[in-house]
Design a protein around this motif. Structure first.
Motif, PDB file in Angstrom:
ATOM      1  N   VAL A   1       0.834  -1.202   0.000  1.00  0.00           N
ATOM      2  CA  VAL A   1       0.000   0.000   0.000  1.00  0.00           C
ATOM      3  C   VAL A   1       0.870   1.253   0.000  1.00  0.00           C
ATOM      4  N   LEU A   2       1.927   1.260   0.814  1.00  0.00           N
ATOM      5  CA  LEU A   2       2.835   2.408   0.853  1.00  0.00           C
ATOM      6  C   LEU A   2       3.495   2.641  -0.500  1.00  0.00           C
ATOM      7  N   ASP A   3       3.888   1.560  -1.174  1.00  0.00           N
ATOM      8  CA  ASP A   3       4.613   1.694  -2.438  1.00  0.00           C
ATOM      9  C   ASP A   3       3.709   2.085  -3.599  1.00  0.00           C
ATOM     10  N   SER A   4       2.508   1.493  -3.642  1.00  0.00           N
ATOM     11  CA  SER A   4       1.646   1.698  -4.815  1.00  0.00           C
ATOM     12  C   SER A   4       0.576   2.754  -4.618  1.00  0.00           C
ATOM     13  N   GLY A   5       0.180   2.985  -3.376  1.00  0.00           N
ATOM     14  CA  GLY A   5      -0.927   3.902  -3.123  1.00  0.00           C
ATOM     15  C   GLY A   5      -2.285   3.261  -3.291  1.00  0.00           C
ATOM     16  N   GLU A   6      -2.322   2.012  -3.761  1.00  0.00           N
ATOM     17  CA  GLU A   6      -3.590   1.314  -3.935  1.00  0.00           C
ATOM     18  C   GLU A   6      -3.978   0.634  -2.622  1.00  0.00           C
ATOM     19  N   PRO A   7      -5.213   0.794  -2.172  1.00  0.00           N
ATOM     20  CA  PRO A   7      -5.616   0.148  -0.916  1.00  0.00           C
ATOM     21  C   PRO A   7      -5.681  -1.370  -1.054  1.00  0.00           C
ATOM     22  N   VAL A   8      -5.492  -2.052   0.034  1.00  0.00           N
ATOM     23  CA  VAL A   8      -5.654  -3.511   0.108  1.00  0.00           C
ATOM     24  C   VAL A   8      -6.838  -3.783   1.018  1.00  0.00           C
ATOM     25  N   LEU A   9      -7.788  -4.566   0.504  1.00  0.00           N
ATOM     26  CA  LEU A   9      -9.024  -4.810   1.239  1.00  0.00           C
ATOM     27  C   LEU A   9      -9.156  -6.284   1.589  1.00  0.00           C
ATOM     28  N   ASP A  10      -9.713  -6.556   2.752  1.00  0.00           N
ATOM     29  CA  ASP A  10     -10.089  -7.899   3.196  1.00  0.00           C
ATOM     30  C   ASP A  10      -8.930  -8.888   3.118  1.00  0.00           C
ATOM     31  N   ARG A  11      -7.771  -8.480   3.603  1.00  0.00           N
ATOM     32  CA  ARG A  11      -6.664  -9.421   3.765  1.00  0.00           C
ATOM     33  C   ARG A  11      -6.837 -10.091   5.124  1.00  0.00           C
ATOM     34  N   ARG A  12      -6.718 -11.422   5.169  1.00  0.00           N
ATOM     35  CA  ARG A  12      -7.040 -12.155   6.389  1.00  0.00           C
ATOM     36  C   ARG A  12      -5.824 -12.267   7.321  1.00  0.00           C
ATOM     37  N   ARG A  13      -6.016 -11.816   8.568  1.00  0.00           N
ATOM     38  CA  ARG A  13      -5.036 -12.040   9.617  1.00  0.00           C
ATOM     39  C   ARG A  13      -5.544 -13.204  10.458  1.00  0.00           C
ATOM     40  N   ILE A  14      -4.687 -14.200  10.654  1.00  0.00           N
ATOM     41  CA  ILE A  14      -5.098 -15.434  11.333  1.00  0.00           C
ATOM     42  C   ILE A  14      -4.076 -15.762  12.411  1.00  0.00           C
ATOM     43  N   GLY A  15      -4.530 -16.142  13.565  1.00  0.00           N
ATOM     44  CA  GLY A  15      -3.610 -16.558  14.621  1.00  0.00           C
ATOM     45  C   GLY A  15      -4.164 -16.271  15.998  1.00  0.00           C
ATOM     46  N   ARG A  16      -3.263 -16.154  16.952  1.00  0.00           N
ATOM     47  CA  ARG A  16      -3.654 -15.982  18.347  1.00  0.00           C
ATOM     48  C   ARG A  16      -3.023 -14.713  18.918  1.00  0.00           C
ATOM     49  N   THR A  17      -3.760 -14.054  19.789  1.00  0.00           N
ATOM     50  CA  THR A  17      -3.290 -12.845  20.450  1.00  0.00           C
ATOM     51  C   THR A  17      -3.432 -13.031  21.955  1.00  0.00           C
ATOM     52  N   PRO A  18      -2.785 -12.150  22.754  1.00  0.00           N
ATOM     53  CA  PRO A  18      -2.962 -12.248  24.215  1.00  0.00           C
ATOM     54  C   PRO A  18      -4.414 -12.133  24.655  1.00  0.00           C
ATOM     55  N   ALA A  19      -5.286 -11.559  23.818  1.00  0.00           N
ATOM     56  CA  ALA A  19      -6.701 -11.478  24.180  1.00  0.00           C
ATOM     57  C   ALA A  19      -7.363 -12.850  24.224  1.00  0.00           C
ATOM     58  N   ASP A  20      -6.875 -13.797  23.398  1.00  0.00           N
ATOM     59  CA  ASP A  20      -7.449 -15.147  23.351  1.00  0.00           C
ATOM     60  C   ASP A  20      -6.326 -16.108  22.976  1.00  0.00           C
ATOM     61  N   PRO A  21      -5.425 -16.396  23.929  1.00  0.00           N
ATOM     62  CA  PRO A  21      -4.208 -17.145  23.592  1.00  0.00           C
ATOM     63  C   PRO A  21      -4.421 -18.618  23.274  1.00  0.00           C
ATOM     64  N   ASP A  22      -5.598 -19.162  23.573  1.00  0.00           N
ATOM     65  CA  ASP A  22      -5.816 -20.603  23.396  1.00  0.00           C
ATOM     66  C   ASP A  22      -6.607 -20.952  22.151  1.00  0.00           C
ATOM     67  N   ARG A  23      -6.930 -19.948  21.331  1.00  0.00           N
ATOM     68  CA  ARG A  23      -7.782 -20.247  20.172  1.00  0.00           C
ATOM     69  C   ARG A  23      -7.382 -19.354  19.004  1.00  0.00           C
ATOM     70  N   ASP A  24      -7.337 -19.938  17.816  1.00  0.00           N
ATOM     71  CA  ASP A  24      -7.085 -19.160  16.606  1.00  0.00           C
ATOM     72  C   ASP A  24      -8.293 -18.289  16.297  1.00  0.00           C
ATOM     73  N   ARG A  25      -8.007 -17.073  15.871  1.00  0.00           N
ATOM     74  CA  ARG A  25      -9.065 -16.168  15.448  1.00  0.00           C
ATOM     75  C   ARG A  25      -8.737 -15.643  14.062  1.00  0.00           C
ATOM     76  N   VAL A  26      -9.754 -15.062  13.427  1.00  0.00           N
ATOM     77  CA  VAL A  26      -9.604 -14.566  12.058  1.00  0.00           C
ATOM     78  C   VAL A  26     -10.088 -13.124  12.016  1.00  0.00           C
ATOM     79  N   TRP A  27      -9.281 -12.254  11.374  1.00  0.00           N
ATOM     80  CA  TRP A  27      -9.663 -10.854  11.215  1.00  0.00           C
ATOM     81  C   TRP A  27      -9.620 -10.491   9.732  1.00  0.00           C
TER      82      TRP A  27
END
Length: 705
Positions: free
Chosen positions: A202-228
């Protein structure tokens, strides 16, 4: 050297870097002395009103107010500021080219350190733009603070500058933990590198990126995979240069899980729907077992075996007890080749013996699926005591395992085993349920095959026992006969034939076919065969005998139909009296080889009722051949009946060394493969015409199939 202006010194620190508000709004900075004389005019003021510093410095500030507008407000604001109060308001100024410009101003006194007089510092911006940006800022601040969407501002090095409360909650970290750090440093258990690649794009091209999936675990829910769902937009300065990235994140874990479950449900329904078509398409144990294995790979498992009780594979009844262990015959396996796991598993046809304590035996005895979601040394320990195969499979990467017994009509028939080594996810309870449904369908088909073969064998035994085993025709007449049962995939019918001695040098040739299949058809056939033998001894006319047979069918609890052909032949004169009830017509072959399809009134099948049968008389030459057959000889799927009759007459016209050879020739050409229906064939040759006396007592046993 010019002495510094004291007012310029006072304002230089406050206005040094004020070239714009939020990098988007030009803000003019103007300073006046205590008497209103302009002493400072910056570049933004030039852009805003068009006057150069040389044109305005030294003039009174009031001269910049537009002559066509009310100047009283401007004067009052300046006077208030000069009186020591900070003020703000809107005035109409004079642009250098003559048009009015509405300004929003902020003015405050700046005390002079060398005297009591105060300079006035004024900031001015185009009013419409100021209102627009102020409104946008309020919206942004409200959105940032209260939005349920996670929002982050990152610099060109992809370091966090600011995050909103929603993102703090998603990541389980406060804003202070974010600021100055990159995503990969902050959350190593998500696909951070992929996300940073997207932001750099996005920084290089100026074109937005939409609906890219982030998958994994965070300290908010360390025992389960989540998807954003993540979207990235570049932030630019007024010159179009990239100054950062705004990221927005939406937690879609529940929606993704619901979608995945719905998709999995659709796949399960599709697999079950296909199983109703593919499993049990034949009444064959081996084929049904292999159909189950082929259907489950690869959509449910990476490898599957299907084992049936060895007693069942031998055609015996399945045993009820499993207390002493169990012997299983492997009848299904997928894939058959090309897989290291499949190569370790026993091949098709192998009989496997399992002691009472083995998991296979326990699964059969419990009649419940057996699941090892995650396979490891501890999980395979019970089975490893009996065989080395579990350890070999574990080394090949098999990480999940389940078994489902084949149970139908409260009988245990075998077991299906499912392995995963290529699929990353382990078997779940939903997979166990699906496997249970597939094996239930397969078990029912296997049990149907078992019951069918049992009834088929019973009917065939009954059929053979009721056919005449040794036909002894009167001296001089030659007889040959054949009975060919239907193929294993078709039920035995009720075909029969017979040759009976009659008084006054006569013989009765008869052939019949009870419509329907199975044990019931064979039993009715036996009843009719016995009735014919009894009625023939009474020397009844052919049509009367048929009426008596029809009365016998009417006595049955369930209505049955039968076709029948009855011929009474005088061996001395060759005179024949023939009556048929819906049966195919007989064929005659003269000593010279001429073939005739006898034209007899067809009649209706026995059991229809209300029919008057007709007897036809004809005289055959000495040495003529009479051919009687059931419809299985001339009927075939996809073939026209007239074409088949023409083929029959053509074969009969060819030279034939013996009646036995003629029987074999007809069956070879007209029924070369598995027959769809039973075939009964009776051939007789009248005395005379140079017949071979050695063939006068010819009788052929029924052919096995």
């Amino acid at each position: 050297m010019r002495e510094p202006n004291p007012v310029e010194e006072l304002i230089s620190g406050a206005a040094q870097d004020a070239g714009g508000w939020l990098g988007a709004l030009p803000v003019a900075q103007v300073a006046t002395s205590a008497d209103g004389t302009i002493v400072r005019w910056n570049r933004a003021a030039v852009e805003l009103l068009g006057f150069t510093p040389q044109q305005v410095i030294g003039r009174h500030i009031a001269e910049l107010l537009h002559p066509g507008a009310d100047r009283s407000l401007g004067r009052s604001l300046w006077e208030a500021a000069a009186g020591g109060r900070g003020v703000m308001g809107t005035v109409t100024a004079w642009h250098q080219d003559g048009h009015p410009v509405e300004l929003e101003i902020w003015a405050s006194p700046v005390p002079d350190r060398r005297d009591d007089a105060s300079a006035i510092l004024i900031f001015a911006a185009e009013a419409h733009a100021a209102r627009r940006i102020r409104g946008s800022s309020a919206v942004w601040d409200g959105l940032f603070a209260r939005s349920p969407v996670g929002i982050a501002v990152l610099d060109t090095q992809l370091r966090f500058l600011r995050v909103n409360p929603a993102l703090e909650q998603m990541n389980g970290l406060p804003e202070s933990a974010h600021v100055g750090r990159r995503l990969a440093q902050l959350l190593p258990e998500v696909n951070a590198e992929d996300m940073e690649d997207a932001m750099q794009q996005v920084l290089d091209s100026g074109e937005p990126v939409l609906d890219r999936r982030r998958i994994g675990r965070t300290p908010a829910d360390p025992d389960r995979d989540r998807v954003w769902s993540c979207s990235y937009v570049r932030v630019e300065d007024p010159g179009g240069r990239a100054i950062g990235v705004i990221a927005s994140l939406l937690d879609i874990t529940d929606q993704q899980r619901a979608h995945s479950e719905a998709e999995a449900g659709r796949r399960r329904l599709a697999l079950l729907s296909e199983s109703s078509i593919r499993i049990g398409s034949s009444l064959d144990l081996e084929r049904t077992a292999q159909e189950l294995a082929d259907l489950a790979v690869p959509r449910l498992a990476d490898a599957v075996t299907v084992d049936v009780l060895d007693t069942l594979a031998h055609g015996d009844e399945p045993g009820m007890g499993l207390t002493g262990g169990v012997a299983l015959r492997r009848l299904g396996k997928a894939p058959l080749t090309g897989s290291a796991v499949a190569d370790v598993l026993a091949p098709l046809g192998r009989t496997l013996d399992f002691p009472a304590a083995a998991p296979y035996t326990q699964a059969l005895a419990g009649r419940q699926p057996f699941l090892l979601a995650r396979l490891d040394e501890k999980a395979i320990a019970p089975a490893a005591r009996h065989t080395s195969k579990p350890a070999q499979l574990l080394k090949l990467g098999v990480h999940s395992f389940m078994m489902a017994p084949l149970v139908a009509r409260d009988l245990v028939l075998g077991v299906a085993t499912f392995y995963r080594n290529r699929s990353a996810s382990p078997f779940t309870s939903e997979d166990v349920t699906l496997a249970g449904e597939l094996t239930a369908r397969a078990a029912l088909s296997i049990d149907n095959a078992r019951l069918y073969h049992r009834e088929h064998d019973t009917a065939l035994t009954l059929q053979r026992s009721m056919l005449p085993q040794h036909i002894t025709p009167p001296p001089g007449i030659e007889v040959a006969h054949r009975y060919l049962p239907a193929s294993d995939v078709n039920e035995v019918g009720g075909d029969w034939y017979d040759v009976l001695h009659l008084p006054r040098g006569r013989v009765a040739l008869l052939i019949g076919d009870v419509m329907g299949h199975g044990t019931q058809a064979a039993a009715v056939m036996g009843r009719l065969s016995a009735s014919v033998r009894a009625l023939a001894r009474l020397d009844l006319e052919p049509e009367e005998l048929l009426h008596q047979l029809e009365a016998a069918l009417e006595d049955l609890a369930e209505p049955m139909l039968a076709t029948f052909l009855y011929i009474v032949m005088d061996l001395t004169t060759g005179r024949c009296r023939m009556t048929r009830a819906g049966h195919p017509p007989p064929v005659t072959v003269s000593p010279g080889g001429t073939v005739h399809l006898l034209d007899l009134p067809p009649g209706t099948p026995l059991g229809v009722g209300g029919t008057r049968f007709t007897t036809t008389e004809t005289t055959l030459e000495p040495g003529s051949i009479l051919v009687l057959y059931t419809d299985g000889l001339i009927e075939s799927r996809g073939s026209d009946i007239d074409e088949r009759l023409a083929e029959l007459t053509h074969l009969l016209a060819q030279p034939h060394p013996s009646l036995t050879g003629l029987c074999d020739n007809l069956l070879t050409h007209l029924a070369p493969g598995s027959a769809d229906d039973d075939i009964a064939l009776l051939i007789a040759r009248l005395p005379g015409g140079g017949a071979d006396p050695d063939l006068s007592m010819e009788a052929c046993a029924p052919l096995p199939r």
